[in-house]
Design a protein around this motif. Structure first.
Motif, PDB file in Angstrom:
ATOM      1  N   UNK A 181       1.580   2.722 -10.756  1.00  0.00           N
ATOM      2  CA  UNK A 181       0.666   2.031 -11.619  1.00  0.00           C
ATOM      3  C   UNK A 181      -0.179   3.525 -12.364  1.00  0.00           C
ATOM      4  N   UNK A 182      -0.772   3.339 -13.496  1.00  0.00           N
ATOM      5  CA  UNK A 182      -1.669   4.524 -13.856  1.00  0.00           C
ATOM      6  C   UNK A 182      -2.771   4.396 -12.829  1.00  0.00           C
ATOM      7  N   UNK A 183      -2.990   5.668 -12.614  1.00  0.00           N
ATOM      8  CA  UNK A 183      -4.108   5.996 -11.498  1.00  0.00           C
ATOM      9  C   UNK A 183      -3.611   6.161 -10.064  1.00  0.00           C
ATOM     10  N   UNK A 184      -2.265   6.160  -9.997  1.00  0.00           N
ATOM     11  CA  UNK A 184      -1.722   6.466  -8.559  1.00  0.00           C
ATOM     12  C   UNK A 184      -2.250   7.898  -8.016  1.00  0.00           C
ATOM     13  N   UNK A 185      -2.711   7.923  -7.158  1.00  0.00           N
ATOM     14  CA  UNK A 185      -3.142   9.263  -6.574  1.00  0.00           C
ATOM     15  C   UNK A 185      -2.478   9.399  -5.269  1.00  0.00           C
ATOM     16  N   UNK A 190     -12.783   2.660 -14.424  1.00  0.00           N
ATOM     17  CA  UNK A 190     -12.238   2.010 -16.143  1.00  0.00           C
ATOM     18  C   UNK A 190     -10.776   1.933 -16.056  1.00  0.00           C
ATOM     19  N   UNK A 191      -9.944   2.341 -15.340  1.00  0.00           N
ATOM     20  CA  UNK A 191      -8.474   2.068 -15.111  1.00  0.00           C
ATOM     21  C   UNK A 191      -8.299   0.639 -14.793  1.00  0.00           C
ATOM     22  N   UNK A 192      -7.105   0.202 -15.209  1.00  0.00           N
ATOM     23  CA  UNK A 192      -6.960  -1.307 -14.811  1.00  0.00           C
ATOM     24  C   UNK A 192      -6.906  -1.429 -13.374  1.00  0.00           C
ATOM     25  N   UNK A 193      -7.787  -2.024 -12.603  1.00  0.00           N
ATOM     26  CA  UNK A 193      -7.497  -2.110 -11.111  1.00  0.00           C
ATOM     27  C   UNK A 193      -8.318  -3.443 -10.618  1.00  0.00           C
ATOM     28  N   UNK A 194      -7.441  -4.188 -10.347  1.00  0.00           N
ATOM     29  CA  UNK A 194      -7.734  -5.680  -9.847  1.00  0.00           C
ATOM     30  C   UNK A 194      -7.597  -5.523  -8.227  1.00  0.00           C
ATOM     31  N   UNK A 195      -7.218  -4.518  -7.446  1.00  0.00           N
ATOM     32  CA  UNK A 195      -7.149  -4.375  -6.267  1.00  0.00           C
ATOM     33  C   UNK A 195      -6.376  -2.921  -6.083  1.00  0.00           C
ATOM     34  N   UNK A 196      -6.355  -2.540  -4.667  1.00  0.00           N
ATOM     35  CA  UNK A 196      -5.853  -1.137  -4.335  1.00  0.00           C
ATOM     36  C   UNK A 196      -5.061  -1.146  -3.218  1.00  0.00           C
ATOM     37  N   UNK A 197      -3.856  -0.549  -3.125  1.00  0.00           N
ATOM     38  CA  UNK A 197      -3.037  -0.218  -2.042  1.00  0.00           C
ATOM     39  C   UNK A 197      -3.138   1.084  -1.550  1.00  0.00           C
ATOM     40  N   UNK A 218       6.126  16.237   3.480  1.00  0.00           N
ATOM     41  CA  UNK A 218       4.881  16.812   3.372  1.00  0.00           C
ATOM     42  C   UNK A 218       3.947  15.666   3.575  1.00  0.00           C
ATOM     43  N   UNK A 219       3.219  15.419   4.713  1.00  0.00           N
ATOM     44  CA  UNK A 219       2.352  14.150   4.844  1.00  0.00           C
ATOM     45  C   UNK A 219       1.526  14.118   3.713  1.00  0.00           C
ATOM     46  N   UNK A 220       1.483  12.904   3.199  1.00  0.00           N
ATOM     47  CA  UNK A 220       0.633  12.559   2.022  1.00  0.00           C
ATOM     48  C   UNK A 220       0.297  10.913   2.103  1.00  0.00           C
ATOM     49  N   UNK A 221      -0.861  10.554   1.642  1.00  0.00           N
ATOM     50  CA  UNK A 221      -1.306   9.402   1.525  1.00  0.00           C
ATOM     51  C   UNK A 221      -1.379   8.889   0.124  1.00  0.00           C
ATOM     52  N   UNK A 222      -0.672   7.595  -0.250  1.00  0.00           N
ATOM     53  CA  UNK A 222      -0.656   7.014  -1.673  1.00  0.00           C
ATOM     54  C   UNK A 222      -1.743   6.115  -1.808  1.00  0.00           C
ATOM     55  N   UNK A 223      -2.651   6.247  -2.923  1.00  0.00           N
ATOM     56  CA  UNK A 223      -3.696   5.360  -3.220  1.00  0.00           C
ATOM     57  C   UNK A 223      -3.438   4.784  -4.722  1.00  0.00           C
ATOM     58  N   UNK A 224      -3.376   3.685  -4.911  1.00  0.00           N
ATOM     59  CA  UNK A 224      -2.969   3.104  -6.414  1.00  0.00           C
ATOM     60  C   UNK A 224      -3.687   2.096  -6.564  1.00  0.00           C
ATOM     61  N   UNK A 225      -4.069   1.734  -7.808  1.00  0.00           N
ATOM     62  CA  UNK A 225      -4.534   0.533  -8.338  1.00  0.00           C
ATOM     63  C   UNK A 225      -3.471  -0.593  -8.528  1.00  0.00           C
ATOM     64  N   UNK A 226      -3.824  -1.931  -8.340  1.00  0.00           N
ATOM     65  CA  UNK A 226      -2.824  -2.861  -8.492  1.00  0.00           C
ATOM     66  C   UNK A 226      -3.526  -3.824  -9.232  1.00  0.00           C
ATOM     67  N   UNK A 227      -2.681  -4.498 -10.075  1.00  0.00           N
ATOM     68  CA  UNK A 227      -3.170  -5.629 -11.141  1.00  0.00           C
ATOM     69  C   UNK A 227      -2.050  -6.709 -11.272  1.00  0.00           C
ATOM     70  N   UNK A 228      -2.511  -7.874 -11.577  1.00  0.00           N
ATOM     71  CA  UNK A 228      -1.423  -9.114 -11.922  1.00  0.00           C
ATOM     72  C   UNK A 228      -0.293  -8.359 -12.674  1.00  0.00           C
ATOM     73  N   UNK A 229       0.906  -8.712 -12.353  1.00  0.00           N
ATOM     74  CA  UNK A 229       2.048  -8.323 -13.277  1.00  0.00           C
ATOM     75  C   UNK A 229       2.583  -6.991 -12.980  1.00  0.00           C
TER      76      UNK A 229
END
Length: 157
Positions: A42-46, A83-90, A105-116
């Motif tokens: 999703x947009x904002x995936x870090x 300000x990004x669409x973010x109703x939850x976070x994984x 290479x070890x990495x952690x995904x953090x990304x916003x979640x939203x309905x749909x």
């Protein structure tokens, strides 16, 4: 152990950390770099990546791992305020090929979640029998006894 200061020739995350490959960096300090995922869920995936090359969870020291998760927590909180669409976070870690790790290479995904949104985890969520859960808990305790995080006193379970 696969941790080292010598980066593998073709590790794209090592190239990003070294400033040799393009990345949209959201955060950096002396231990980690957090940048936007080119193949975002999703947009904002870090992605939070340690500067030290380590293939997976087993290969990363606890202090660095703790810092990665700490920054992941902060990024998750920041996404909610961004300000990004973010109703939850994984917060997601893929450790090993069987767990869908694609870049070793070890990495952690953090990304916003939203309905749909399109992200799905599909599994057989059947309830397991208590005796099986007890056996599995015993196996995990045995595994913990082989690490430096085993309790100093016998468990009281």
């Amino acid at each position: 152990m696969h941790v080292n200061d010598q980066r593998p020739e073709k590790c794209v995350f090592c190239a990003i950390v070294a400033g040799e490959a393009e990345a949209s960096v959201a955060y950096a300090d002396d231990r980690v770099v957090a940048f936007m995922d080119l193949g975002a869920v999703t947009p904002g995936h870090v992605l939070i990546v340690p500067r030290l090359h380590a293939i997976g969870l087993e290969d990363l020291d606890e202090e660095t791992s703790t810092h990665v998760w700490r920054i992941g927590h902060r990024v998750g909180r920041a996404l909610r305020r961004s300000g990004l669409r973010c109703e939850g976070v994984n917060v997601f870690l893929a450790d090993g090929e069987a767990a869908f790790q694609e870049i070793f290479h070890f990495h952690l995904h953090v990304f916003p979640r939203f309905r749909g949104d399109s992200f799905r985890i599909d599994a057989d969520w059947a309830t397991r029998a208590r005796h099986l859960l007890d056996e599995e808990a015993s196996a995990v305790r045995q595994g913990l006894s082989l690490t430096s995080v085993s309790p100093s006193h016998p468990p009281t379970w």
